[in-house]
Write a protein that holds these residues in place. Structure first.
Motif, PDB file in Angstrom:
ATOM      1  N   LYS A   1      -9.199 -15.018 -58.187  1.00 10.78           N
ATOM      2  CA  LYS A   1      -9.036 -13.651 -57.701  1.00 10.78           C
ATOM      3  C   LYS A   1      -9.511 -12.672 -58.778  1.00 10.78           C
ATOM      4  CE  LYS A   1      -5.526 -10.682 -55.699  1.00 10.78           C
ATOM      5  NZ  LYS A   1      -4.123 -10.569 -55.321  1.00 10.78           N
TER       6      LYS A   1
ATOM      7  N   ASN B   1     -14.280 -11.642 -51.212  1.00 14.43           N
ATOM      8  CA  ASN B   1     -15.259 -11.789 -52.286  1.00 14.43           C
ATOM      9  C   ASN B   1     -16.323 -12.831 -51.974  1.00 14.43           C
ATOM     10  OD1 ASN B   1     -14.033  -9.839 -53.884  1.00 14.43           O
ATOM     11  ND2 ASN B   1     -12.527 -11.312 -54.592  1.00 14.43           N
TER      12      ASN B   1
ATOM     13  N   GLU C   1     -10.722  -0.333 -59.829  1.00 12.84           N
ATOM     14  CA  GLU C   1      -9.887   0.808 -60.211  1.00 12.84           C
ATOM     15  C   GLU C   1     -10.765   2.030 -60.391  1.00 12.84           C
ATOM     16  OE1 GLU C   1      -7.026   2.206 -63.904  1.00 12.84           O
ATOM     17  OE2 GLU C   1      -6.972   0.106 -63.277  1.00 12.84           O
TER      18      GLU C   1
ATOM     19  N   ARG D   1      -2.802   2.476 -53.735  1.00 12.35           N
ATOM     20  CA  ARG D   1      -3.320   1.131 -53.453  1.00 12.35           C
ATOM     21  C   ARG D   1      -3.965   1.159 -52.078  1.00 12.35           C
ATOM     22  NH1 ARG D   1      -1.724  -2.725 -57.211  1.00 12.35           N
ATOM     23  NH2 ARG D   1      -2.621  -4.236 -55.784  1.00 12.35           N
TER      24      ARG D   1
ATOM     25  N   LEU E   1      -6.530   1.849 -56.573  1.00 11.69           N
ATOM     26  CA  LEU E   1      -6.758   0.412 -56.756  1.00 11.69           C
ATOM     27  C   LEU E   1      -7.125  -0.193 -55.417  1.00 11.69           C
ATOM     28  CD1 LEU E   1      -3.815  -0.804 -59.030  1.00 11.69           C
ATOM     29  CD2 LEU E   1      -6.151  -0.297 -59.689  1.00 11.69           C
ATOM     30  N   HIS E   2      -8.198  -0.985 -55.418  1.00 15.80           N
ATOM     31  CA  HIS E   2      -8.611  -1.656 -54.189  1.00 15.80           C
ATOM     32  C   HIS E   2      -8.902  -3.118 -54.491  1.00 15.80           C
ATOM     33  CE1 HIS E   2     -10.295  -2.311 -50.243  1.00 15.80           C
ATOM     34  NE2 HIS E   2     -11.329  -2.886 -50.820  1.00 15.80           N
ATOM     35  N   GLU E   3      -8.219  -3.997 -53.775  1.00 12.72           N
ATOM     36  CA  GLU E   3      -8.453  -5.434 -53.898  1.00 12.72           C
ATOM     37  C   GLU E   3      -9.143  -5.911 -52.626  1.00 12.72           C
ATOM     38  OE1 GLU E   3      -5.119  -7.818 -55.384  1.00 12.72           O
ATOM     39  OE2 GLU E   3      -4.098  -5.912 -55.686  1.00 12.72           O
ATOM     40  N   SER E   4     -10.162  -6.737 -52.790  1.00 15.06           N
ATOM     41  CA  SER E   4     -10.869  -7.266 -51.635  1.00 15.06           C
ATOM     42  C   SER E   4     -10.506  -8.723 -51.428  1.00 15.06           C
ATOM     43  CB  SER E   4     -12.381  -7.133 -51.822  1.00 15.06           C
ATOM     44  OG  SER E   4     -13.051  -7.763 -50.764  1.00 15.06           O
TER      45      SER E   4
ATOM     46  N   ALA F   1     -10.189  -9.010 -60.706  1.00 12.77           N
ATOM     47  CA  ALA F   1      -9.364  -7.817 -60.923  1.00 12.77           C
ATOM     48  C   ALA F   1      -9.690  -6.787 -59.849  1.00 12.77           C
ATOM     49  CB  ALA F   1      -9.646  -7.242 -62.307  1.00 12.77           C
ATOM     50  N   PRO F   2      -8.703  -5.997 -59.437  1.00  9.34           N
ATOM     51  CA  PRO F   2      -8.975  -4.982 -58.418  1.00  9.34           C
ATOM     52  C   PRO F   2      -9.900  -3.893 -58.955  1.00  9.34           C
ATOM     53  CG  PRO F   2      -6.737  -4.768 -59.248  1.00  9.34           C
ATOM     54  CD  PRO F   2      -7.320  -5.997 -59.864  1.00  9.34           C
TER      55      PRO F   2
END
Length: 106
Positions: free
Chosen positions: A90, A80, A95, A21, A74-77, A92-93
């Motif tokens: 939100k 956005n 992948e 992650r 996995l990377h979530e920003s 999806a991260p």
């Protein structure tokens, strides 16, 4: 839930997926999905502290030799709306499939 790195190393052949992650400032946390358990487990040290790494190569190194056949990043920003995407919901991260620790040339 957490699992210690020493316990993960006893799970040869039972790790379905290694999940890195990615967070800002080059911080990576590692999770594993084990065959006999539901959900992902955060990998911690023997004192119970979640392990943090500064690169994806460093994060994969402790898992070399464990026969892992599926590794993803996995990377979530959190930004956005700053790049023109709608705020509120939100997404999806991101992948990305990565080389497995045993296949990595580093």
């Amino acid at each position: 839930m957490k699992i210690s790195l020493s316990e993960v190393k006893k799970q040869y052949g039972q790790i379905e997926q290694l999940v890195l992650r990615a967070f800002e400032s080059s911080m990576y946390l590692v999770q594993v999905q084990l065959a006999q358990r539901e959900g992902v487990l955060n990998v911690c040290d023997d004192e119970g502290r979640i392990m943090r790494f500064t690169s994806q190569l460093d994060a994969k190194f402790p898992f070399k030799g464990l026969g892992i056949t599926d590794t993803v990043l996995l990377h979530e920003s959190a930004y956005n709306e700053m790049i023109g995407m709608p705020g509120g919901e939100k997404p999806a991260p991101l992948e990305v499939k990565l080389a497995n620790p045993d296949d990595d040339c580093s």
